[in-house]
Design a protein around this motif. Structure first.
Motif, PDB file in Angstrom:
ATOM      1  N   CYS A  77       1.154  -1.803   0.111  1.00 31.95           N
ATOM      2  CA  CYS A  77       0.121   0.062  -0.103  1.00 31.95           C
ATOM      3  C   CYS A  77       0.583   1.075   0.056  1.00 31.95           C
ATOM      4  CB  CYS A  77      -1.197  -0.229   1.411  1.00 31.95           C
ATOM      5  SG  CYS A  77      -2.326  -1.278   0.704  1.00 31.95           S
ATOM      6  N   ARG A  78       2.098   0.984   0.477  1.00 31.78           N
ATOM      7  CA  ARG A  78       2.596   2.373   0.977  1.00 31.78           C
ATOM      8  C   ARG A  78       3.300   2.644  -0.001  1.00 31.78           C
ATOM      9  NH1 ARG A  78       3.750   0.429   5.709  1.00 31.78           N
ATOM     10  NH2 ARG A  78       6.185  -0.583   4.722  1.00 31.78           N
ATOM     11  N   VAL A  79       3.848   1.376  -1.672  1.00 31.52           N
ATOM     12  CA  VAL A  79       4.198   2.017  -2.324  1.00 31.52           C
ATOM     13  C   VAL A  79       3.452   2.483  -3.535  1.00 31.52           C
ATOM     14  CG1 VAL A  79       5.939   0.388  -4.077  1.00 31.52           C
ATOM     15  CG2 VAL A  79       6.358  -0.272  -2.205  1.00 31.52           C
ATOM     16  N   LEU A  80       2.474   1.884  -3.483  1.00 34.50           N
ATOM     17  CA  LEU A  80       1.216   2.074  -4.345  1.00 34.50           C
ATOM     18  C   LEU A  80       0.961   3.181  -4.177  1.00 34.50           C
ATOM     19  CD1 LEU A  80      -0.840  -1.351  -3.952  1.00 34.50           C
ATOM     20  CD2 LEU A  80       0.442  -0.524  -6.354  1.00 34.50           C
ATOM     21  N   LEU A  81       0.813   3.905  -3.139  1.00 30.95           N
ATOM     22  CA  LEU A  81       0.746   5.004  -2.463  1.00 30.95           C
ATOM     23  C   LEU A  81       1.488   6.502  -2.716  1.00 30.95           C
ATOM     24  CD1 LEU A  81      -1.067   7.634  -1.124  1.00 30.95           C
ATOM     25  CD2 LEU A  81       0.095   6.851   0.975  1.00 30.95           C
ATOM     26  N   LYS A  82       2.712   5.778  -2.918  1.00 29.58           N
ATOM     27  CA  LYS A  82       4.011   6.597  -3.306  1.00 29.58           C
ATOM     28  C   LYS A  82       4.007   6.880  -5.399  1.00 29.58           C
ATOM     29  CE  LYS A  82       8.496   7.363  -3.349  1.00 29.58           C
ATOM     30  NZ  LYS A  82       9.795   7.021  -4.169  1.00 29.58           N
ATOM     31  N   ARG A  83       2.959   5.743  -5.351  1.00 36.06           N
ATOM     32  CA  ARG A  83       3.270   5.683  -6.932  1.00 36.06           C
ATOM     33  C   ARG A  83       2.192   6.380  -7.550  1.00 36.06           C
ATOM     34  NH1 ARG A  83       4.508  -0.714  -8.568  1.00 36.06           N
ATOM     35  NH2 ARG A  83       6.688  -1.144  -8.017  1.00 36.06           N
ATOM     36  N   HIS A  84       1.754   6.858  -7.051  1.00 33.99           N
ATOM     37  CA  HIS A  84       0.044   7.649  -7.253  1.00 33.99           C
ATOM     38  C   HIS A  84       0.287   8.236  -7.206  1.00 33.99           C
ATOM     39  CE1 HIS A  84      -3.715   8.914  -6.845  1.00 33.99           C
ATOM     40  NE2 HIS A  84      -3.660  10.065  -6.323  1.00 33.99           N
ATOM     41  N   SER A 115       2.151  10.393 -10.382  1.00 36.42           N
ATOM     42  CA  SER A 115       1.590  10.519 -11.365  1.00 36.42           C
ATOM     43  C   SER A 115       0.712  11.650 -11.521  1.00 36.42           C
ATOM     44  CB  SER A 115       0.481   8.678 -11.303  1.00 36.42           C
ATOM     45  OG  SER A 115      -0.501   9.356 -10.388  1.00 36.42           O
ATOM     46  N   ALA A 116       0.144  11.461 -12.141  1.00 42.31           N
ATOM     47  CA  ALA A 116      -0.516  13.058 -12.828  1.00 42.31           C
ATOM     48  C   ALA A 116      -2.011  12.925 -12.471  1.00 42.31           C
ATOM     49  CB  ALA A 116      -0.828  13.395 -14.701  1.00 42.31           C
ATOM     50  N   GLU A 117      -2.313  11.781 -11.710  1.00 41.27           N
ATOM     51  CA  GLU A 117      -3.457  11.156 -11.864  1.00 41.27           C
ATOM     52  C   GLU A 117      -3.654  11.897  -9.698  1.00 41.27           C
ATOM     53  OE1 GLU A 117      -4.288   7.208 -11.356  1.00 41.27           O
ATOM     54  OE2 GLU A 117      -4.345   7.582 -13.433  1.00 41.27           O
ATOM     55  N   CYS A 118      -2.645  12.233  -9.625  1.00 42.77           N
ATOM     56  CA  CYS A 118      -3.237  12.614  -7.661  1.00 42.77           C
ATOM     57  C   CYS A 118      -2.773  13.627  -7.377  1.00 42.77           C
ATOM     58  CB  CYS A 118      -1.710  12.095  -7.252  1.00 42.77           C
ATOM     59  SG  CYS A 118      -1.719  12.981  -4.936  1.00 42.77           S
ATOM     60  N   ARG A 119      -4.474  14.179  -7.388  1.00 43.97           N
ATOM     61  CA  ARG A 119      -5.396  16.020  -6.758  1.00 43.97           C
ATOM     62  C   ARG A 119      -4.149  16.664  -5.760  1.00 43.97           C
ATOM     63  NH1 ARG A 119     -11.234  15.110  -6.281  1.00 43.97           N
ATOM     64  NH2 ARG A 119     -10.452  14.858  -4.022  1.00 43.97           N
ATOM     65  N   ALA A 120      -3.088  15.490  -4.970  1.00 43.32           N
ATOM     66  CA  ALA A 120      -2.974  16.584  -4.077  1.00 43.32           C
ATOM     67  C   ALA A 120      -1.520  16.994  -4.294  1.00 43.32           C
ATOM     68  CB  ALA A 120      -2.641  15.396  -2.554  1.00 43.32           C
ATOM     69  N   GLY A 121      -1.212  16.840  -5.844  1.00 40.07           N
ATOM     70  CA  GLY A 121      -0.163  17.738  -5.482  1.00 40.07           C
ATOM     71  C   GLY A 121       1.151  16.522  -5.170  1.00 40.07           C
ATOM     72  N   GLY A 122       1.870  15.326  -4.664  1.00 38.14           N
ATOM     73  CA  GLY A 122       2.781  14.429  -4.087  1.00 38.14           C
ATOM     74  C   GLY A 122       2.308  14.905  -2.845  1.00 38.14           C
ATOM     75  N   GLN A 123       1.615  15.729  -2.151  1.00 41.44           N
ATOM     76  CA  GLN A 123       1.131  15.979  -1.360  1.00 41.44           C
ATOM     77  C   GLN A 123       0.433  14.815  -0.120  1.00 41.44           C
ATOM     78  OE1 GLN A 123       0.903  20.141  -0.206  1.00 41.44           O
ATOM     79  NE2 GLN A 123       1.721  20.690  -1.775  1.00 41.44           N
ATOM     80  N   GLY A 124       0.847  14.966   1.615  1.00 42.86           N
ATOM     81  CA  GLY A 124      -0.491  14.241   2.245  1.00 42.86           C
ATOM     82  C   GLY A 124       0.594  13.226   2.635  1.00 42.86           C
TER      83      GLY A 124
END
Length: 59
Positions: free
Chosen positions: A40-47, A50-59
């Motif tokens: 889950c941590r790996v998939l969260l980091k990949r997300h 990505s351009a799909e993430c609305r948080a802009g790499g934050q959170g």
């Protein structure tokens, strides 16, 4: 914590996919399934990267 106190910025909505991965990690940790929690941590980091993430790499 209010939306204004959120690490995503003032009034911004957190990314629902990020929140889902964080919840899945917490559930896996609660079930002592540490392999799944790591996944889950790996998939969260990949997300987040990505351009799909609305948080802009934050959170």
């Amino acid at each position: 914590m209010s939306a204004a106190d959120s690490p995503h910025g003032k009034g911004a909505q957190p990314c629902s996919t990020c929140e889902s991965w964080k919840l899945a990690e917490a559930v896996a940790n609660g079930q002592q399934d540490y392999s799944k929690a790591t996944d889950c941590r790996v998939l969260l980091k990949r997300h987040r990267e990505s351009a799909e993430c609305r948080a802009g790499g934050q959170g």
